[in-house]
Design a protein around this motif. Structure first.
Motif, mmCIF file in Angstrom:
data_model
loop_
_atom_site.group_PDB
_atom_site.id
_atom_site.type_symbol
_atom_site.label_atom_id
_atom_site.label_comp_id
_atom_site.label_asym_id
_atom_site.label_seq_id
_atom_site.Cartn_x
_atom_site.Cartn_y
_atom_site.Cartn_z
ATOM 1 N N ASN A 140 35.325 -114.914 -24.693
ATOM 2 C CA ASN A 140 36.443 -114.673 -23.769
ATOM 3 C C ASN A 140 37.422 -115.853 -23.694
ATOM 4 O OD1 ASN A 140 35.248 -112.205 -23.133
ATOM 5 N ND2 ASN A 140 33.977 -113.155 -21.531
ATOM 6 N N ILE A 141 37.374 -116.734 -24.687
ATOM 7 C CA ILE A 141 38.193 -117.936 -24.615
ATOM 8 C C ILE A 141 39.686 -117.620 -24.587
ATOM 9 C CG2 ILE A 141 38.073 -118.248 -27.135
ATOM 10 C CD1 ILE A 141 38.236 -121.093 -24.547
ATOM 11 N N ASN A 142 40.106 -116.581 -25.350
ATOM 12 C CA ASN A 142 41.538 -116.267 -25.357
ATOM 13 C C ASN A 142 42.011 -115.798 -23.986
ATOM 14 O OD1 ASN A 142 41.880 -116.987 -28.021
ATOM 15 N ND2 ASN A 142 41.476 -114.910 -28.791
ATOM 16 N N GLU A 143 41.194 -115.019 -23.339
ATOM 17 C CA GLU A 143 41.520 -114.543 -21.984
ATOM 18 C C GLU A 143 41.571 -115.736 -21.019
ATOM 19 O OE1 GLU A 143 38.743 -111.572 -20.609
ATOM 20 O OE2 GLU A 143 39.259 -112.061 -18.517
ATOM 21 N N ALA A 144 40.646 -116.678 -21.233
ATOM 22 C CA ALA A 144 40.628 -117.862 -20.374
ATOM 23 C C ALA A 144 41.922 -118.663 -20.528
ATOM 24 C CB ALA A 144 39.420 -118.740 -20.710
ATOM 25 N N PHE A 145 42.379 -118.789 -21.770
ATOM 26 C CA PHE A 145 43.638 -119.495 -22.012
ATOM 27 C C PHE A 145 44.789 -118.811 -21.256
ATOM 28 C CE2 PHE A 145 43.028 -121.978 -26.310
ATOM 29 C CZ PHE A 145 41.979 -122.676 -25.748
ATOM 30 N N VAL A 146 44.822 -117.502 -21.330
ATOM 31 C CA VAL A 146 45.889 -116.752 -20.644
ATOM 32 C C VAL A 146 45.828 -117.015 -19.137
ATOM 33 C CG1 VAL A 146 46.705 -114.427 -20.053
ATOM 34 C CG2 VAL A 146 46.047 -114.957 -22.420
ATOM 35 N N ARG A 147 44.630 -116.980 -18.585
ATOM 36 C CA ARG A 147 44.496 -117.209 -17.141
ATOM 37 C C ARG A 147 44.870 -118.644 -16.772
ATOM 38 N NH1 ARG A 147 38.888 -115.602 -14.843
ATOM 39 N NH2 ARG A 147 39.819 -116.771 -13.125
ATOM 40 N N MET A 148 44.478 -119.598 -17.611
ATOM 41 C CA MET A 148 44.803 -120.998 -17.316
ATOM 42 C C MET A 148 46.307 -121.229 -17.287
ATOM 43 S SD MET A 148 41.877 -122.918 -19.536
ATOM 44 C CE MET A 148 42.579 -124.560 -19.432
ATOM 45 N N LYS A 149 47.011 -120.559 -18.179
ATOM 46 C CA LYS A 149 48.477 -120.731 -18.203
ATOM 47 C C LYS A 149 49.097 -120.259 -16.894
ATOM 48 C CE LYS A 149 48.796 -120.071 -23.175
ATOM 49 N NZ LYS A 149 49.322 -119.186 -24.243
ATOM 50 N N LYS A 150 48.412 -119.332 -16.224
ATOM 51 C CA LYS A 150 48.902 -118.851 -14.917
ATOM 52 C C LYS A 150 48.311 -119.664 -13.767
ATOM 53 C CE LYS A 150 47.783 -114.444 -16.090
ATOM 54 N NZ LYS A 150 47.603 -112.987 -15.987
ATOM 55 N N GLY A 151 47.524 -120.682 -14.100
ATOM 56 C CA GLY A 151 46.884 -121.482 -13.042
ATOM 57 C C GLY A 151 45.771 -120.722 -12.350
#
Lengths: 349, 349
Positions: B322-333
């Motif tokens: 799920n790392i790609n999803e995590a990256f997306v969420r991190m970009k949104k804080g």
């Protein structure tokens, strides 16, 4: 533009108020002024460059004189003592800054030597282009006998402004210190940093000043307009003492600091333009700091340090009658390095 | 944009090079990685935001694992030890910074844990989104038993980045510390400053975050977008730890510092815009400083401090799939406050 300072120096028929000094309070020291240095700040106030000048204004905050009388509770000074007064004549004395002897950072606002407001009677304060001054003993410092009093006058502003940050931020033997600017402050910075054991480099814009920089005692000179010289100096300095009082690019200088190096601003150049590159601070844990004159205990320490190390300011003596001409020359940077008024010339006018 | 990190996590048929770790050198420690924190820097490298990414890239510099083998000369670690690796895996070891244990400021350039170049064989370094890593013992730290290893992973970057400047610039009991930003770094800054005995205030832009700030342990919260609250905080802080990684106006914060107060930048926000008001530094002898992660001895000290004070990072566990999803969420804080990958999920893929 009203130039009250000039009017006062050109006539002896003044309204009595600015010259009359107050009756002695119990902690007061009355001083006959013998010498007064001329600071660029004096011009700004005389000409109301910053707004807020209260005319008539009597500039001067690099004051040397002899004690002529003391108040009932004054223990530290007696008639005949050689004393000095700098940029401040009072402060709240109760805040955390005052308790640490950092009256210049008084949380309730220090009282400047001129154009300030007396905390007791709300009268305007008048500075050192004058025959006399009366100052509370806490704000009077002792001038060591070994110092030439005329050459000591500018120590009260140009001296303490450079001594204080070098001491506070920890300049020690073996450090590499760069001094930016070669004026009244810069040349004092060189003397102090040398006496503290540092290897000192002067940064100057012009090749023509190299010889004079060396004469001032600099170990090295860097031409700041020469990109190659600035690049070669990258990451080599522990401290930079930046005395330039106008906007300039800080980034090439900060690049000259080692890891943990400190760039100290003593001039008011706000806002910083071109923009500060913050990454240069983060990547090397560098520090950008400011410093304002110095506290009274430290001013005494500085004068004693000067006596011990035979340090004085390079001065040009001035008759008060020529003050306007001196201002004109100072605006052109044409003084090595501080004008000092011989106050006997006021008494003779 | 090539996303090699993703490709690697989605297939087991990779070219052997990035996964194969080198034969042990005499000072090497071989580690089976159990957990790896996800830092925003990982996204920047994976997506080549800063240029210079060498694909395939294996991000991850918040690494926790178990020692599986050691080189002949390794004395400090043995098979089975719980260890950590942070942002660096080597440095010159000879310069003045390295001699002081400040490898992050190595004058010859430290070797980053990933996307760096090995000093011996010039191979590219690969980080912690991986089963194994081999690192020279000098750059391996011991993870105290008392620490939950998953929650300890982000201490190797987010932790040391905030611990180091608080220690270096001297935060002590009774100081008032403001933490700007409430992300992975900010929430660690709060925990450390509290454990050092400071009274801690979180600056946040939004009223909606006040409850969470209090839950994090902040004694006070200031809404930084409220001019009245900012004015009321003028001259009240000894330290500000500024974790905001994007450009923002430093001036209202610097105004919150006491005399001799220090504003510490740990994010790369260059250039400073709006312009810095230098007078605010000069008039109060304030300091603007930067700081980059921390040295290896201090990283060990920080882990020991965390064990002693029961400090860990607030984490969300993540499967590598799920790392790609995590990256997306991190970009949104959208993470409280750090994702940590359970590396068993890589072995299962």
């Amino acid at each position: 533009m009203t130039k009250a300072y000039a009017a006062q120096s050109e006539t002896s028929e003044l309204a009595p108020h600015p010259i009359e000094r107050r009756e002695l309070r119990s902690d007061d020291v009355a001083i006959d002024i013998t010498y007064c240095g001329v600071c660029h700040t004096d011009i700004h106030y005389a000409e109301n460059d910053w707004g807020g000048t209260i005319y008539p204004v009597v500039p001067g905050h690099e004051i040397i004189g002899k004690v002529t009388a003391v108040g009932d509770n004054v223990k530290g000074f007696k008639v005949g003592d050689s004393v000095g007064v700098g940029c401040m004549v009072d402060s709240c004395r109760e805040c955390s800054s005052c308790e640490q002897g950092l009256e210049q950072y008084c949380l309730n606002g220090m009282v400047p030597t001129y154009n300030g407001e007396d905390l007791h009677d709300k009268s305007v304060t008048y500075g050192g282009y004058s025959e006399k001054i009366v100052v509370s003993d806490r704000f009077v410092v002792r001038v060591p006998e070994k110092l030439d009093p005329a050459k000591a006058a500018p120590l009260l502003c140009a001296g303490i402004t450079t001594y204080s940050p070098l001491r506070h931020f920890g300049v020690k033997e073996g450090h590499k210190v760069g001094v930016i600017g070669m004026g009244g402050l810069g040349h004092m910075g060189v003397k102090f940093a040398k006496a503290m054991g540092a290897e000192v480099t002067i940064f100057t814009r012009s090749e023509s000043k190299v010889a004079e920089a060396k004469r001032q005692g600099a170990d090295n000179v860097i031409i700041s307009t020469d990109d190659e010289q600035m690049e070669a100096a990258a990451e080599t300095f522990d401290f930079l003492l930046d005395t330039v009082p106008v906007q300039h690019d800080l980034n090439p200088y900060i690049n000259c600091l080692k890891v943990d190096g400190t760039h100290i601003l003593v001039g008011l150049l706000e806002p910083v333009d071109p923009a500060l590159q913050a990454g240069a601070l983060v990547m090397k844990r560098r520090v950008l700091a400011g410093s304002l004159i110095g506290g009274i205990p430290e001013t005494q320490e500085m004068l004693d340090f000067c006596a011990e190390h035979n340090i004085h300011c390079d001065v040009e003596m001035l008759d008060i009658q020529n003050i306007n001409e001196a201002f004109v020359r100072m605006k052109k940077g044409d003084v090595k390095y501080r004008f000092v008024i011989d106050m006997d010339t006021l008494k003779q006018s």
